[in-house]
Scaffold this active site. Structure first.
Site, PDB file in Angstrom:
ATOM      1  N   CYS A  76       0.846  -1.242   0.088  1.00  0.00           N
ATOM      2  CA  CYS A  76       0.063   0.092   0.058  1.00  0.00           C
ATOM      3  C   CYS A  76       0.935   1.254  -0.062  1.00  0.00           C
ATOM      4  CB  CYS A  76      -0.903  -0.041   1.119  1.00  0.00           C
ATOM      5  SG  CYS A  76      -0.089  -0.168   2.636  1.00  0.00           S
ATOM      6  N   HIS A 125      -1.707   0.645   6.789  1.00  0.00           N
ATOM      7  CA  HIS A 125      -2.152   0.855   5.517  1.00  0.00           C
ATOM      8  C   HIS A 125      -2.258   2.332   5.236  1.00  0.00           C
ATOM      9  CE1 HIS A 125      -4.799   0.692   1.834  1.00  0.00           C
ATOM     10  NE2 HIS A 125      -5.595   1.630   2.392  1.00  0.00           N
ATOM     11  N   ASN A 154      -7.617   5.533  -2.633  1.00  0.00           N
ATOM     12  CA  ASN A 154      -7.476   4.587  -1.694  1.00  0.00           C
ATOM     13  C   ASN A 154      -7.194   3.145  -2.664  1.00  0.00           C
ATOM     14  OD1 ASN A 154      -7.232   2.440   0.273  1.00  0.00           O
ATOM     15  ND2 ASN A 154      -8.894   3.377   1.462  1.00  0.00           N
TER      16      ASN A 154
END
Length: 360
Positions: free
Chosen positions: A14, A119, A134
């Site tokens: 991520c 994250h 995202n």
């Protein structure tokens, strides 16, 4: 929307997706970020060695894993910050007292990096509109100017750390295009795997037991049934199905018995002499004698019915008598046709009995 660069989640990379979505291009790879993390680890090791390589603190440091990366693909905020320094960009903590004293409206910023546990994701302004980039989403999510402040406040309440990106971001096609036009988004993009799970659930046929469980416990979003509760509901639904089947069989058996009882009464009346009216015999008997004979006849019929209930077969073959063959409840008739025929014969026998009572 097609012009916006958006990397979707792969493994635990991520941090890489966050940086590339921020810069709107494939600028960083796991190898490059790992190199930055190793460089940070070496700098920390050299600082710890200044206190003596034989010290307890130094030996403990060498035994500990890296805090800047791990085998899953996670990278720390230090790695992200050093990667952005290559582009002349700086990170400032959004809720720090120093930044809050500036009193800057979030709409006037250019981008944010958000982190919760392991994250990372980017919220960036492209053209004149804000987008949530995202990597867990199937695509970019449009955020209105009025909702941006509420969105950031909600993230803070959920435990996210938010960093403001300061500096000039590299030019990108999406920013140039969205400077001229504004986009509209009719539906929020789904999370990765959400659409696949829904389509799989729609393809799988649901059994009657599953439908019964859903009817008894509709899903309201507050929780899922645990394993014990689900097993109990399945057993309850199965038991209800068995009871319904037993009730249908019992109704069919009673209807057949009533029809056979009506046939026996018809045979009894047919066996009487045809030249003697039925009313002449009843008129010659007293009311007490007639009641006694009627009671004896019904007691005999009840005894025969009890004997039939004790037999294991549901359908009883007709005896060698004068009964017409069409009264046989078996054969090629379906259960529904047999039940209907049995009910008709039982109703006919009841009408004959009422007519006899009226003649008296």
């Amino acid at each position: 929307m097609e012009s916006i660069f958006h990397e979707r989640q792969e493994g635990s990379l991520c941090a890489q997706h966050c940086l590339n979505n921020l810069l709107q291009g494939e600028y960083f790879s796991p190898v490059e970020l790992s190199s930055i993390a190793q460089q940070l680890d070496e700098e920390e090791r050299m600082r710890m060695a200044e206190g003596g390589v034989s010290s307890e603190e130094y030996r403990t440091f060498l035994q500990q894993p890296s805090v800047n990366m791990d085998d899953s693909g996670f990278f720390s905020i230090q790695v992200i910050s050093n990667a952005l320094k290559v582009w002349g960009l700086e990170l400032i903590l959004f809720n720090s007292p120093e930044y809050q004293r500036l009193g800057i409206d979030p709409i006037n910023e250019k981008s944010f990096i958000c982190n919760y546990k392991e994250h990372w994701f980017t919220v960036r302004k492209l053209g004149k509109q804000w987008f949530n980039l995202n990597s867990l989403l199937m695509g970019p999510e449009l955020i209105s100017d009025t909702y941006l402040a509420l969105f950031l406040a909600q993230l803070q309440q959920e435990g996210y750390s938010i960093f403001v990106v300061k500096g000039d971001l590299p030019d990108c096609e999406a920013d140039q295009l969205l400077q001229m036009i504004r986009v509209q988004q009719m539906q929020r993009p789904k999370l990765i795997g959400e659409e696949t799970a829904q389509s799989r659930d729609q393809r799988l046929p649901r059994s009657d037991v599953d439908q019964a469980i859903e009817a008894n416990h509709p899903f309201d979003g507050t929780g899922m049934l645990d394993e014990d509760e689900e097993n109990f509901q399945r057993a309850l639904a199965l038991s209800r199905q068995e009871i319904d089947m037993e009730d249908e069989e019992a109704d069919l058996r009673r209807a057949i018995q009533l029809s056979m009882q009506g046939n026996r009464r018809s045979e009894f009346l047919d066996s009487m002499p045809q030249n003697v009216p039925h009313t002449s015999q009843t008129d010659s008997l007293s009311s007490e004698e007639l009641r006694r004979r009627r009671q004896a006849y019904f007691d005999k019929q009840q005894q025969q019915l009890q004997e039939q209930d004790e037999t294991p077969n549901l359908y009883v073959k007709p005896s060698q008598s004068s009964s017409p063959p069409e009264t046989d409840p078996g054969g090629d008739m379906s259960e529904e046709d047999m039940l209907q025929a049995a009910m008709n014969m039982s109703l006919e026998s009841v009408r004959n009995h009422l007519n006899m009572e009226g003649d008296k």
